[in-house]
Design a protein around this motif. Structure first.
Motif, PDB file in Angstrom:
ATOM      1  N   PRO A  17      78.184-104.130  28.286  1.00 53.79           N
ATOM      2  CA  PRO A  17      77.028-103.256  28.054  1.00 53.79           C
ATOM      3  C   PRO A  17      77.304-101.767  28.260  1.00 53.79           C
ATOM      4  O   PRO A  17      76.850-100.934  27.477  1.00 53.79           O
ATOM      5  N   HIS A  18      78.059-101.422  29.306  1.00 49.10           N
ATOM      6  CA  HIS A  18      78.356-100.012  29.544  1.00 49.10           C
ATOM      7  C   HIS A  18      79.220 -99.447  28.416  1.00 49.10           C
ATOM      8  O   HIS A  18      79.019 -98.297  27.983  1.00 49.10           O
ATOM      9  N   ALA A  19      80.162-100.258  27.938  1.00 50.59           N
ATOM     10  CA  ALA A  19      81.012 -99.826  26.819  1.00 50.59           C
ATOM     11  C   ALA A  19      80.182 -99.652  25.549  1.00 50.59           C
ATOM     12  O   ALA A  19      80.451 -98.758  24.736  1.00 50.59           O
ATOM     13  N   GLN A  20      79.172-100.486  25.375  1.00 56.34           N
ATOM     14  CA  GLN A  20      78.284-100.358  24.218  1.00 56.34           C
ATOM     15  C   GLN A  20      77.522 -99.037  24.264  1.00 56.34           C
ATOM     16  O   GLN A  20      77.366 -98.354  23.241  1.00 56.34           O
ATOM     17  N   VAL A  21      77.050 -98.660  25.444  1.00 53.59           N
ATOM     18  CA  VAL A  21      76.338 -97.390  25.603  1.00 53.59           C
ATOM     19  C   VAL A  21      77.276 -96.214  25.298  1.00 53.59           C
ATOM     20  O   VAL A  21      76.905 -95.275  24.577  1.00 53.59           O
ATOM     21  N   ASP A  22      78.507 -96.278  25.831  1.00 51.28           N
ATOM     22  CA  ASP A  22      79.476 -95.200  25.590  1.00 51.28           C
ATOM     23  C   ASP A  22      79.781 -95.070  24.101  1.00 51.28           C
ATOM     24  O   ASP A  22      79.827 -93.951  23.556  1.00 51.28           O
ATOM     25  N   ALA A  23      80.005 -96.203  23.443  1.00 48.68           N
ATOM     26  CA  ALA A  23      80.328 -96.175  22.017  1.00 48.68           C
ATOM     27  C   ALA A  23      79.159 -95.657  21.192  1.00 48.68           C
ATOM     28  O   ALA A  23      79.337 -94.906  20.220  1.00 48.68           O
ATOM     29  N   ALA A  24      77.940 -96.042  21.585  1.00 47.13           N
ATOM     30  CA  ALA A  24      76.742 -95.579  20.869  1.00 47.13           C
ATOM     31  C   ALA A  24      76.554 -94.072  21.045  1.00 47.13           C
ATOM     32  O   ALA A  24      76.194 -93.366  20.094  1.00 47.13           O
ATOM     33  N   GLU A  44      67.553 -92.863  20.981  1.00 48.21           N
ATOM     34  CA  GLU A  44      66.440 -93.465  21.719  1.00 48.21           C
ATOM     35  C   GLU A  44      66.802 -94.863  22.216  1.00 48.21           C
ATOM     36  O   GLU A  44      66.519 -95.227  23.362  1.00 48.21           O
ATOM     37  N   GLU A  45      67.443 -95.616  21.357  1.00 43.99           N
ATOM     38  CA  GLU A  45      67.859 -96.975  21.728  1.00 43.99           C
ATOM     39  C   GLU A  45      68.895 -96.941  22.854  1.00 43.99           C
ATOM     40  O   GLU A  45      68.828 -97.728  23.807  1.00 43.99           O
ATOM     41  N   THR A  46      69.847 -96.014  22.741  1.00 44.09           N
ATOM     42  CA  THR A  46      70.914 -95.914  23.740  1.00 44.09           C
ATOM     43  C   THR A  46      70.382 -95.447  25.085  1.00 44.09           C
ATOM     44  O   THR A  46      70.778 -95.951  26.143  1.00 44.09           O
ATOM     45  N   LEU A  47      69.475 -94.463  25.060  1.00 41.37           N
ATOM     46  CA  LEU A  47      68.892 -93.955  26.293  1.00 41.37           C
ATOM     47  C   LEU A  47      68.133 -95.065  27.027  1.00 41.37           C
ATOM     48  O   LEU A  47      68.269 -95.227  28.253  1.00 41.37           O
ATOM     49  N   ALA A  48      67.339 -95.837  26.288  1.00 41.79           N
ATOM     50  CA  ALA A  48      66.587 -96.938  26.908  1.00 41.79           C
ATOM     51  C   ALA A  48      67.535 -97.966  27.530  1.00 41.79           C
ATOM     52  O   ALA A  48      67.286 -98.465  28.643  1.00 41.79           O
ATOM     53  N   LYS A  49      68.623 -98.253  26.830  1.00 37.97           N
ATOM     54  CA  LYS A  49      69.573 -99.246  27.343  1.00 37.97           C
ATOM     55  C   LYS A  49      70.276 -98.741  28.601  1.00 37.97           C
ATOM     56  O   LYS A  49      70.460 -99.489  29.567  1.00 37.97           O
ATOM     57  N   ALA A  50      70.675 -97.462  28.570  1.00 42.88           N
ATOM     58  CA  ALA A  50      71.355 -96.894  29.737  1.00 42.88           C
ATOM     59  C   ALA A  50      70.439 -96.898  30.952  1.00 42.88           C
ATOM     60  O   ALA A  50      70.862 -97.216  32.073  1.00 42.88           O
ATOM     61  N   GLN A  51      69.167 -96.543  30.746  1.00 39.56           N
ATOM     62  CA  GLN A  51      68.214 -96.536  31.857  1.00 39.56           C
ATOM     63  C   GLN A  51      67.967 -97.947  32.385  1.00 39.56           C
ATOM     64  O   GLN A  51      67.846 -98.154  33.594  1.00 39.56           O
ATOM     65  N   GLN A  52      67.919 -98.907  31.491  1.00 40.64           N
ATOM     66  CA  GLN A  52      67.730-100.304  31.897  1.00 40.64           C
ATOM     67  C   GLN A  52      68.902-100.797  32.728  1.00 40.64           C
ATOM     68  O   GLN A  52      68.726-101.532  33.704  1.00 40.64           O
ATOM     69  N   LEU A  53      70.110-100.363  32.356  1.00 40.79           N
ATOM     70  CA  LEU A  53      71.312-100.759  33.088  1.00 40.79           C
ATOM     71  C   LEU A  53      71.490 -99.970  34.386  1.00 40.79           C
ATOM     72  O   LEU A  53      72.326-100.346  35.223  1.00 40.79           O
ATOM     73  N   GLY A  54      70.780 -98.865  34.517  1.00 45.34           N
ATOM     74  CA  GLY A  54      71.024 -97.983  35.649  1.00 45.34           C
ATOM     75  C   GLY A  54      72.337 -97.243  35.500  1.00 45.34           C
ATOM     76  O   GLY A  54      72.955 -96.834  36.497  1.00 45.34           O
ATOM     77  N   TYR A  55      72.762 -97.037  34.252  1.00 46.03           N
ATOM     78  CA  TYR A  55      74.051 -96.403  33.933  1.00 46.03           C
ATOM     79  C   TYR A  55      73.807 -94.904  33.792  1.00 46.03           C
ATOM     80  O   TYR A  55      73.430 -94.412  32.725  1.00 46.03           O
ATOM     81  N   ARG A  56      74.032 -94.162  34.872  1.00 46.35           N
ATOM     82  CA  ARG A  56      73.643 -92.754  34.948  1.00 46.35           C
ATOM     83  C   ARG A  56      74.446 -91.862  33.987  1.00 46.35           C
ATOM     84  O   ARG A  56      73.890 -90.937  33.392  1.00 46.35           O
TER      85      ARG A  56
END
Length: 385
Positions: A17-24, A44-56
């Motif tokens: 998941p973290h790699a998906q956020v970075d790639a996005a 918008e999709e990436t921001l929501a996912k990062a916040q859900q993961l707590g990936y600062r």
């Protein structure tokens, strides 16, 4: 230079998941130049996912990217909110690279608001941060931005100091792409100062160097600058030839922002060549594309050029309509650097309101001169002058 296809493939292949956020986030950065609508949805999709993961880190990067989208769309308030949020988060978590890039973004925002002293202060802060981080690439990029701001303020000597320092660092650390940026900006100073032959020679040298490096991304930008220089020289046929080559490259690639600038150049060139129908078609195409792509900044600039075109051809009703639309957009977006030009255009078309428009334009110009003076003093202090 990564391609759209390779970035999409990286995102598709990402499993964690973290790699998906970075790639996005990386893909969104690319799409900001190519497809702003798709970029906005992805952010918008990436921001929501990062916040859900707590990936600062992913959250700060997405916030910064959403700010970039808002900036291009001339939504300055939204851009300011997201840049400030990303800046606060990056300082809290120690994300130095994002902190510096947010400072650069906020500086661009302040330039658009014509708050030049604040823009200069932010750039100087970003420069100090890059130096502390020993980030030579970032430092050279910031020096280029400082040079560009000084050019906008008409302070060519100070701009040259910043750009020559950037050029020295780029050569010392063997950063040929950044060397090209510095040289092309120095050529831009020559163009603005009226040294047109020297500007042409420098830009041709940059194009040759870019060809050696197989840097295809920078070529249309350099050609666009060369086209503008030929226009100032009155070399209309050379300008047309260069513009056609640049437009073909930009259209085949994905840098829609430079493509839009080239369409405006094409309109100016066709008008100079006595081809008003072709000129109007180029302006209309640029207006349609800027509106469809959501690029309000370039839409506003194109409206000003189209209005001037209509006025030159004594199509006063259409000129008035374009100037009024530009005035509404400039006031809504807070793009005050365009206002004086728009107001003076309206003053010449609406003599009954001439005093009103002229007084407003004069007040804006006086304020901008005062802002420029304060900014130049900050730059001089930083340079030890």
């Amino acid at each position: 230079m990564k391609t759209l296809e390779s970035l999409e493939a990286t995102l598709k292949a990402a499993q964690e998941p973290h790699a998906q956020v970075d790639a996005a986030n990386t893909l969104a950065e690319y799409l900001a130049r190519a497809d702003l609508v798709r970029c906005g949805l992805l952010v918008e999709e990436t921001l929501a996912k990062a916040q859900q993961l707590g990936y600062r880190l992913g959250e700060a990067t997405a916030l910064r990217q959403r700010a970039v989208c808002s900036l291009i769309q001339a939504d300055l308030e939204a851009a300011d909110t997201d840049y400030q949020a990303a800046l606060a988060l990056s300082r809290q978590e120690g994300f130095g690279e994002i902190e510096a890039s947010c400072l650069l973004g906020l500086s661009t925002l302040r330039r658009k608001e014509t708050n030049y002293p604040e823009a200069m202060s932010l750039l100087l802060e970003a420069h100090r941060l890059r130096q502390q981080q020993a980030d030579v690439r970032g430092e050279v990029a910031t020096l280029n931005n400082l040079g560009a701001l000084c050019v906008e303020l008409g302070s060519y000597d100070q701009a040259t100091v910043f750009l020559l320092e950037g050029l020295r660092l780029a050569r010392e650390h063997v950063l040929p792409e950044y060397e090209i940026f510095c040289l092309s900006n120095l050529a831009g100073i020559k163009r603005e100062a009226g040294e047109l032959d020297g500007a042409v020679m420098d830009l041709l040298a940059c194009l040759e160097r870019a060809q050696e490096l197989e840097n295809h991304y920078v070529r249309p930008h350099l050609l666009a600058s060369l086209c503008e220089t030929y226009l100032k020289q009155g070399q209309i046929e050379d300008a047309l030839r260069v513009n056609e080559e640049a437009l073909a490259l930009a259209s085949a690639g994905t840098d829609r922002q430079v493509e839009l600038s080239l369409l405006v150049h094409l309109g100016i060139i066709c008008d100079e060549l006595g081809m008003p129908e072709a000129a109007e078609a180029a302006f209309t195409r640029a207006l349609d594309r800027t509106k469809r792509l959501g690029d309000r900044e370039r839409h506003l600039e194109t409206l000003c050029q189209a209005a001037a075109f209509y006025q030159r051809h004594q199509r006063n009703a259409e000129a008035r309509q374009a100037f009024h639309e530009a005035l509404d957009q400039a006031q809504f977006a807070g793009a005050r650097r365009h206002l004086a030009r728009i107001l003076r255009g309206l003053a010449s078309l609406e003599p009954e309101s001439l005093v009103h428009y002229e007084s407003q334009a004069e007040a804006i110009e006086i304020e901008l001169k005062q802002q420029a003076l304060k900014s130049n003093q900050l730059a001089q202090a930083a340079q030890g002058l």
